[in-house]
Design a protein around this motif. Sequence first.
Motif, PDB file in Angstrom:
ATOM      1  N   ASP A 171      -0.666  12.324   3.823  1.00  0.00           N
ATOM      2  CA  ASP A 171       0.090  11.279   3.140  1.00  0.00           C
ATOM      3  C   ASP A 171      -0.025   9.928   3.851  1.00  0.00           C
ATOM      4  O   ASP A 171       0.772   9.020   3.622  1.00  0.00           O
ATOM      5  N   GLY A 172      -1.028   9.794   4.726  1.00  0.00           N
ATOM      6  CA  GLY A 172      -1.209   8.550   5.456  1.00  0.00           C
ATOM      7  C   GLY A 172      -1.674   7.423   4.547  1.00  0.00           C
ATOM      8  O   GLY A 172      -2.202   7.654   3.454  1.00  0.00           O
ATOM      9  N   TYR A 173      -1.476   6.199   5.011  1.00  0.00           N
ATOM     10  CA  TYR A 173      -1.864   5.060   4.169  1.00  0.00           C
ATOM     11  C   TYR A 173      -2.463   3.940   5.004  1.00  0.00           C
ATOM     12  O   TYR A 173      -2.255   3.830   6.213  1.00  0.00           O
ATOM     13  N   PHE A 174      -3.213   3.093   4.305  1.00  0.00           N
ATOM     14  CA  PHE A 174      -3.776   1.867   4.859  1.00  0.00           C
ATOM     15  C   PHE A 174      -3.196   0.698   4.085  1.00  0.00           C
ATOM     16  O   PHE A 174      -3.202   0.701   2.851  1.00  0.00           O
ATOM     17  N   ARG A 175      -2.688  -0.311   4.799  1.00  0.00           N
ATOM     18  CA  ARG A 175      -2.151  -1.505   4.141  1.00  0.00           C
ATOM     19  C   ARG A 175      -2.996  -2.710   4.543  1.00  0.00           C
ATOM     20  O   ARG A 175      -3.178  -2.997   5.723  1.00  0.00           O
ATOM     21  N   GLU A 176      -3.484  -3.410   3.538  1.00  0.00           N
ATOM     22  CA  GLU A 176      -4.260  -4.618   3.782  1.00  0.00           C
ATOM     23  C   GLU A 176      -3.355  -5.753   4.286  1.00  0.00           C
ATOM     24  O   GLU A 176      -2.121  -5.689   4.162  1.00  0.00           O
ATOM     25  N   PRO A 177      -3.964  -6.822   4.813  1.00  0.00           N
ATOM     26  CA  PRO A 177      -3.161  -7.922   5.361  1.00  0.00           C
ATOM     27  C   PRO A 177      -2.277  -8.633   4.338  1.00  0.00           C
ATOM     28  O   PRO A 177      -1.298  -9.279   4.732  1.00  0.00           O
ATOM     29  N   SER A 178      -2.597  -8.524   3.051  1.00  0.00           N
ATOM     30  CA  SER A 178      -1.824  -9.239   2.031  1.00  0.00           C
ATOM     31  C   SER A 178      -0.550  -8.524   1.614  1.00  0.00           C
ATOM     32  O   SER A 178       0.207  -9.043   0.793  1.00  0.00           O
ATOM     33  N   GLY A 179      -0.286  -7.324   2.149  1.00  0.00           N
ATOM     34  CA  GLY A 179       1.002  -6.694   1.903  1.00  0.00           C
ATOM     35  C   GLY A 179       0.953  -5.434   1.076  1.00  0.00           C
ATOM     36  O   GLY A 179      -0.115  -4.883   0.779  1.00  0.00           O
ATOM     37  N   ASP A 180       2.138  -4.953   0.669  1.00  0.00           N
ATOM     38  CA  ASP A 180       2.269  -3.649   0.038  1.00  0.00           C
ATOM     39  C   ASP A 180       1.622  -3.542  -1.331  1.00  0.00           C
ATOM     40  O   ASP A 180       1.413  -2.430  -1.835  1.00  0.00           O
ATOM     41  N   ALA A 181       1.306  -4.654  -1.972  1.00  0.00           N
ATOM     42  CA  ALA A 181       0.562  -4.586  -3.230  1.00  0.00           C
ATOM     43  C   ALA A 181      -0.847  -4.056  -2.992  1.00  0.00           C
ATOM     44  O   ALA A 181      -1.515  -3.620  -3.933  1.00  0.00           O
ATOM     45  N   TYR A 182      -1.288  -4.087  -1.730  1.00  0.00           N
ATOM     46  CA  TYR A 182      -2.629  -3.627  -1.358  1.00  0.00           C
ATOM     47  C   TYR A 182      -2.491  -2.493  -0.349  1.00  0.00           C
ATOM     48  O   TYR A 182      -2.964  -2.567   0.780  1.00  0.00           O
ATOM     49  N   ARG A 183      -1.824  -1.449  -0.790  1.00  0.00           N
ATOM     50  CA  ARG A 183      -1.554  -0.273   0.047  1.00  0.00           C
ATOM     51  C   ARG A 183      -2.222   0.931  -0.607  1.00  0.00           C
ATOM     52  O   ARG A 183      -2.071   1.163  -1.807  1.00  0.00           O
ATOM     53  N   TYR A 184      -2.937   1.725   0.208  1.00  0.00           N
ATOM     54  CA  TYR A 184      -3.731   2.844  -0.314  1.00  0.00           C
ATOM     55  C   TYR A 184      -3.317   4.108   0.431  1.00  0.00           C
ATOM     56  O   TYR A 184      -3.468   4.189   1.651  1.00  0.00           O
ATOM     57  N   ALA A 185      -2.788   5.091  -0.306  1.00  0.00           N
ATOM     58  CA  ALA A 185      -2.214   6.273   0.322  1.00  0.00           C
ATOM     59  C   ALA A 185      -2.832   7.544  -0.246  1.00  0.00           C
ATOM     60  O   ALA A 185      -3.147   7.623  -1.439  1.00  0.00           O
ATOM     61  N   GLY A 186      -2.971   8.556   0.616  1.00  0.00           N
ATOM     62  CA  GLY A 186      -3.473   9.854   0.188  1.00  0.00           C
ATOM     63  C   GLY A 186      -4.973   9.962   0.351  1.00  0.00           C
ATOM     64  O   GLY A 186      -5.705   8.968   0.283  1.00  0.00           O
TER      65      GLY A 186
END
Length: 263
Positions: A171-186
Motif C-alpha cells: 500500500d506504499g505510495y509516491f507523491r510528486e512535488p506538486s502535492g496529493d493530486a499527484y500521488r500514486y499508490a499500490g
Amino acid sequence: MVWIPQIADLADRLGAADLAAALRDPEALHHATAAPVPVALDDPEAGRISGAGVLAAWLAEQEKWRARHEVDIEPVATTVTEKRAVGEWVVHLRGPDGARIGLPVAVAVEPAAALPVRIYHSRWPLLGHHVVRSPVLPYDPDAHASDVVGAYKAALGAGDAAAVVATFAADGYFREPSGDAYRYAGTEVLSGFYKGFFSAGGGIPLKLCTVTEDGTRSAFEYICDRWGDADLPPQAGLAVYTRGGDGLITAAHVYDDVAGPVE
C-alpha cells in the motif's frame, strides 16, 4: 517564497539556540552588541539570503505573503539526527486562481554548515510551470542511503521499474512535488507510473549531497543532472522515504522542480 516559522523549532531540537533565535528575530540579532550568529538560507525563489538585516526584511515580506494568501501550515514529519534535521510540511494557501492548494515544503537545517537552512519545494503549483534551480550543495560521493532506500535509489538510477516497485510496501505510495493530486499508490499503479518515468530512455541517477536517516525515515538532498537519455542542467532537490514495519517503503515524498523529459 514560502517561509515556515516552525523552522526555528528544528534548530532548537538540534540544540542550536542561537540559530533558532536568529531565525525568529534576526533584527534583534542585527543590533546585538555581541558577535552575531552567521545566518544564511537558500530559498527556491529568493535564492541565497544571508545577513541579519537582509533576512529580517525577507521574513517581514514573508509574513505579509502568508496573510495575503491565507496560509495554514500542516506538519507532516521530522527526521532528526545529531547534526541535521529535515522537516516536512504542507502549506495550504489560496493559489493564483483563488482556489485552495496544498504545497509540499521540506527544509533541511544543519547548524554547523555554511548554509544552515535549505528550503525545497516545487514552484509548479504557484506558477504553473517549472523553474530550474541550480544545486544548493555540492555532490558528496561518500553519501549513501542505506538498506531499502539505497536499493530504491539504485533501481531508480538503473531505470528498473520492477526493482523500484519491489522496494515499496503493497500500500506504499509516491507523491510528486506538486502535492496529493499527484500521488500514486499500490503496486499496479506504481508500476505504470515508473514505467512512464523511464520511458525517456532509462533511469534517473541522483547525485547525493547529504543523507539524514533516523531508522524510520531517510531524507537525502541531491543533484539531478540526467534523466534517461537526456542531460539536464544540474538541479537541486530533496526526497524523504518512510519505512514501514516490514522494512519496505510506505511513503516517498519528493521536493524539487526538476524539468525533465517526462512529466
